[in-house]
Scaffold this active site. Structure first.
Site, short mmCIF file in Angstrom:
data_model
loop_
_atom_site.label_atom_id
_atom_site.label_comp_id
_atom_site.label_asym_id
_atom_site.label_seq_id
_atom_site.Cartn_x
_atom_site.Cartn_y
_atom_site.Cartn_z
N TRP A 186 0.74 -1.37 -0.10
CA TRP A 186 0.04 0.08 0.13
C TRP A 186 1.02 1.11 0.05
O TRP A 186 0.45 2.27 0.02
CB TRP A 186 -0.96 -0.05 1.42
CG TRP A 186 -0.31 0.17 2.51
CD1 TRP A 186 0.55 -0.80 3.15
CD2 TRP A 186 -0.19 1.20 3.39
NE1 TRP A 186 1.05 -0.56 4.25
CE2 TRP A 186 0.66 0.71 4.39
CE3 TRP A 186 -0.63 2.49 3.38
CZ2 TRP A 186 0.94 1.71 5.47
CZ3 TRP A 186 -0.24 3.39 4.39
CH2 TRP A 186 0.43 2.87 5.49
N ASP A 187 2.32 0.98 0.20
CA ASP A 187 3.00 2.26 0.12
C ASP A 187 2.83 3.05 -1.15
O ASP A 187 3.02 4.28 -1.28
CB ASP A 187 4.61 1.84 0.24
CG ASP A 187 5.18 0.73 1.42
OD1 ASP A 187 3.91 0.47 2.13
OD2 ASP A 187 5.89 0.64 1.71
N GLU A 237 2.05 -1.82 12.62
CA GLU A 237 2.13 -3.53 12.69
C GLU A 237 2.75 -3.89 14.15
O GLU A 237 2.80 -5.20 14.13
CB GLU A 237 3.56 -3.87 11.57
CG GLU A 237 3.14 -3.50 10.25
CD GLU A 237 4.28 -3.57 9.09
OE1 GLU A 237 5.18 -4.30 9.46
OE2 GLU A 237 4.07 -2.70 8.37
N LYS A 292 5.03 1.11 15.70
CA LYS A 292 6.10 0.92 14.73
C LYS A 292 6.10 2.34 13.95
O LYS A 292 7.32 2.44 13.54
CB LYS A 292 5.91 -0.28 14.00
CG LYS A 292 7.09 -0.47 13.08
CD LYS A 292 6.68 -1.66 12.10
CE LYS A 292 7.96 -1.82 11.16
NZ LYS A 292 7.95 -2.95 10.11
N GLN A 293 5.17 2.56 13.34
CA GLN A 293 4.99 3.83 12.62
C GLN A 293 3.63 4.63 12.62
O GLN A 293 3.01 4.37 13.56
CB GLN A 293 4.88 3.30 11.15
CG GLN A 293 3.80 2.17 11.06
CD GLN A 293 3.85 1.04 10.03
OE1 GLN A 293 4.47 -0.02 10.13
NE2 GLN A 293 3.65 1.21 8.67
#
Length: 762
Positions: free
Chosen positions: A353-354, A480, A590-591
């Site tokens: 999906w990046d 994640e 994580k992000q």
């Protein structure tokens, strides 16, 4: 725009990193930048050449055979090795590891579109020579990889011998200790025919399990003005060419090595196609190939113009990132953008999906035709997305895989992979952004709307109503470290946008007379659209009154907070040192997740909520993902946190050139590179594409003197220039436009200028 390293280091880490940083790619093929002469035994290398969208299947056994778990994935194979060129000065073989390297440098010329390695070498017996090796993958002749190898004797006469290899026997890289690369070394390519025709070598190979075919064709020839002999012999899985010429002091001997790649995904007969292409490419002067490369990049850089004034090193890093974007992106509908581009085997060449959320925004603003091509890839894999939805129990709609090459899911660990249903909303978002930017309703009618309708259907089958609110349970958001949750905020607001635009596209197509064929094709009714609209209006978006933030999900705030400052530095990234279940029980990200939602769907919440959320999640985000810092920079810009915006931007810009995540050897972080562009244009420039039009809210980092960029919007080109005194918006071409600056509408006839003290600041 030249990136250059002088006095090359020959340690293992530097060599393998530079293989990535100086790779050559054009969106169809990518070749890592290995030394043509090779390394001495024992020095690790990831030697590879790759084709976008070309794949083999790999068995992925599950410990427990539960229904629907992925047991076969796709991977991007190393297709051939045509880099090899050994050089002998008389009877002494050139090597960076013998004799004396008097000077050395590697150069990436981003305006000319080539890499160059220059070495001034003295042999053990005292022969001195200048060696210059120039390489390119052509942007106008996508099948072509060219090496120009020039040797100039400086203090001797005699002979020069090139031994050039064409090898079909190759394997892929693996690292069983890193989940971001393949765990096992597998031979994906099986050569089955080696031929010589008219002095050219052809190696035809088949993938081990997917049954695809690839052909590489190679021709070695001396440049005009160099006299010599060229002979080639065939081996079982490749060929060896010996090209010899007289060495005369001060006179350059130059060899051209042409490689053409062709594959059976794109060609009915890739061997014939390779033969036709190498005939075509070798027929024209090499100078014309270089000229075409310059002209292509001149047009690219004009459309993607971005200038930073006052920080040359950072400006170079940004342009490096923009160059990698055009190297990595597919130029046809058969590929996409792999997580590492075509620079290495990290994430096995999978598309994520990046693309839609980090990379496609750049092309939507600078080259809409490429953006359309990326959407076409998703359209071409829509049927696989429908099959994926059925496998996961959904009776209607389509669910795109989290990671894939040809459309099937490649994620073996479904809690952090397949469960990321937000990818449907991400893809829908990218289609809406393309439409807002171009008003290309014919493409929406032909391909885009069908994706938006089918992804909207999936939400209706995934979610359910409870006490009047539409809920989406048991999914994973972008983060994640937090998996299988109820009502992930990002996912829900993403779904709402998807459902809303399904209704808007339905109405647009209906009013334009283009609805009936598509509605009949997929069985779409007005009643279904009404249900979409009702779900969007009643979508549940988690909100905590006490903290004034959007919780990442229903359970997130009830968990313990991970103590990031107390965690030893050698324990990052956390996924490499802690069991997933352990991580899932903490408030640790994580992000970006909710913070990403506040960028993409900023109108869903008040500015106070966005500020509170930013400050809350900032303290519990590790940025173990390269997708994180750039988005924090954008939101920091929006909130007026200029120092933070600049800090996060710098972390993003320098990630690969400075190898800050220590894994660039496996390939560039291409999504971060797109995000780095967004951190300037969407962050400092405050650009947003909204239903009403294009918006800007410019700010200027204190560290810069100014910045400028160009964007394409609805057939017009707009130049934005920001400095200490003012922000200027100039219509370069196309019809006049209405634009919004700090939420105020302006008619852009020629130029609009505002004073910077009037710039948006929260």
């Amino acid at each position: 725009m030249i990136y250059e390293i002088t006095d090359l280091k020959l340690d293992n880490a530097s060599l393998i990193l530079n293989e990535t940083l100086f790779h050559n790619a054009n969106g169809y093929i990518g070749v890592r930048s290995n030394f043509e002469e090779g390394y001495p035994g024992g020095i690790p290398s990831i030697q590879g050449a790759y084709i976008n969208g070309f794949y083999d299947f790999v068995e992925m056994k599950q410990a427990e055979k539960l229904y629907g778990l992925v047991e076969e994935k796709q991977t991007m194979p190393n297709v051939a090795d045509t880099q090899g060129i050994r050089v002998f000065l008389g009877d002494e073989e050139f090597s960076m590891f013998t004799g004396t390297v008097l000077e050395s440098k590697r150069t990436l010329n981003m305006e000319e579109g080539y890499t160059l390695r220059r070495v001034l070498w003295r042999s053990p017996n005292g022969k001195e020579a200048e060696i210059i090796i120039k390489r390119l993958t052509s942007f106008t002749r996508l099948s072509l990889f060219l090496i120009e190898y020039a040797v100039t004797p400086l203090n001797f006469d005699g002979s020069i011998l090139f031994i050039s290899t064409h090898q079909g026997e190759v394997t892929n890289h693996s690292n069983p200790d890193d989940p971001r690369v393949a765990a096992e070394t597998v031979k994906h390519i099986i050569p089955f025919r080696v031929e010589l025709r008219d002095g050219r070598s052809f190696v035809v190979s088949r993938t081990a399990r997917s049954g695809l075919t690839v052909c590489t064709a190679v021709e070695n020839r001396f440049a005009s003005g160099t006299e010599g002999t060229v002979t080639t012999e065939t081996l079982e899985t490749g060929t060896v060419t010996r090209a010899s010429a007289a060495a005369v002091r001060g006179r350059t001997v130059k060899l051209y090595k042409y490689t053409v790649f062709s594959d059976s995904i794109r060609q009915n007969n890739c061997e014939n196609h390779a033969g036709e292409d190498i005939e075509k490419h070798t027929r024209i002067p090499v100078e014309d190939i270089y000229r075409e490369q310059r002209e292509y990049l001149r047009e690219y850089w004009d459309g993607a113009f971005l200038e930073i004034r006052g920080d040359e090193k950072l400006s170079l890093a940004v342009h490096y990132n923009l160059y990698q974007l055009i190297q990595s992106v597919t130029k046809d509908g058969y590929g996409n953008i792999a997580a590492k581009g075509l620079s290495g085997e990290g994430y096995e060449g999978h598309f994520f999906w990046d693309t839609e959320m980090y990379i496609q925004p750049f092309f939507t603003l600078t080259n809409p035709e490429i953006s359309k091509t990326l959407i076409e890839y998703r359209f071409n894999t829509l049927e696989e997305a429908r099959k994926n939805a059925r496998m996961l129990g959904h009776s209607r709609g389509a669910l795109y895989p989290w990671r894939t090459i040809m459309g099937k899911e490649c994620s073996g660990y479904f809690p952090a992979g397949t469960a990321q249903y937000h990818i449907n909303g991400d893809i829908a978002y990218s289609i809406v952004a393309y439409y807002i930017s171009t008003r290309d309703i014919s493409f929406i009618a032909e391909k885009g709307a069908e994706i938006v309708f089918e992804t909207a259907r999936l939400w209706m089958d995934t979610g359910n109503y409870y006490r009047g609110k539409f809920l989406i349970n048991d999914v994973t958001g972008p983060d994640e470290y937090t998996c299988i949750v109820n009502n992930n905020y990002y996912t829900n607001v993403c779904a709402r946008y998807n459902l809303y635009w399904a209704r808007v596209f339905y109405e647009i197509l209906e009013s334009s007379g283009a609805l009936a064929p598509l509605a009949e094709k997929i069985g779409l009714s007005a009643g279904e659209i009404k249900a979409f609209s009702h779900a969007a209006e009643n979508m549940y978006l988690p909100y905590d009154e006490e903290l004034g933030i959007n919780p990442q999900d229903d359970s997130f705030l009830s968990k313990k907070v991970w103590d990031i400052p107390a965690t030893p530095k050698d324990k990052f990234p956390l996924l490499m040192h802690y069991h997933p279940l352990y991580l899932y029980r903490f408030q640790v990200c994580k992000q970006v997740d909710t913070v990403l939602a506040h960028f993409v769907f900023e109108d869903a919440q008040s500015i106070e909520t966005i500020r509170n959320s930013f400050l809350y999640y900032e303290k519990i985000t590790t940025h173990d993902s390269s997708l994180s810092a750039c988005i924090f920079s954008i939101i920091a810009s929006k909130l007026g946190f200029r120092d933070k915006a600049y800090m996060y931007f710098g972390d993003s810009a320098k990630l690969d050139l400075f190898d800050t995540h220590r894994n660039t050897k496996d390939g560039i972080h291409i999504a971060n590179m797109g995000g780095n562009y967004m951190a300037i244009v969407y962050g400092f420039g405050g650009l947003r594409l909204k239903e009403k039009g294009i918006h800007f809210a410019p700010t200027l980092p204190e560290q810069w003197e100014g910045y400028s960029f160009k964007v394409h919007f609805r057939g017009s080109r707009i130049l934005v220039e920001v400095d200490r005194e003012s922000a200027r918006f100039t219509l370069l071409s196309g019809e006049e436009k209405s634009i919004y600056i700090n939420s105020v509408e302006y008619d852009l006839h020629d130029q609009v200028s505002i004073k910077m003290e009037a710039a948006h600041e929260v």
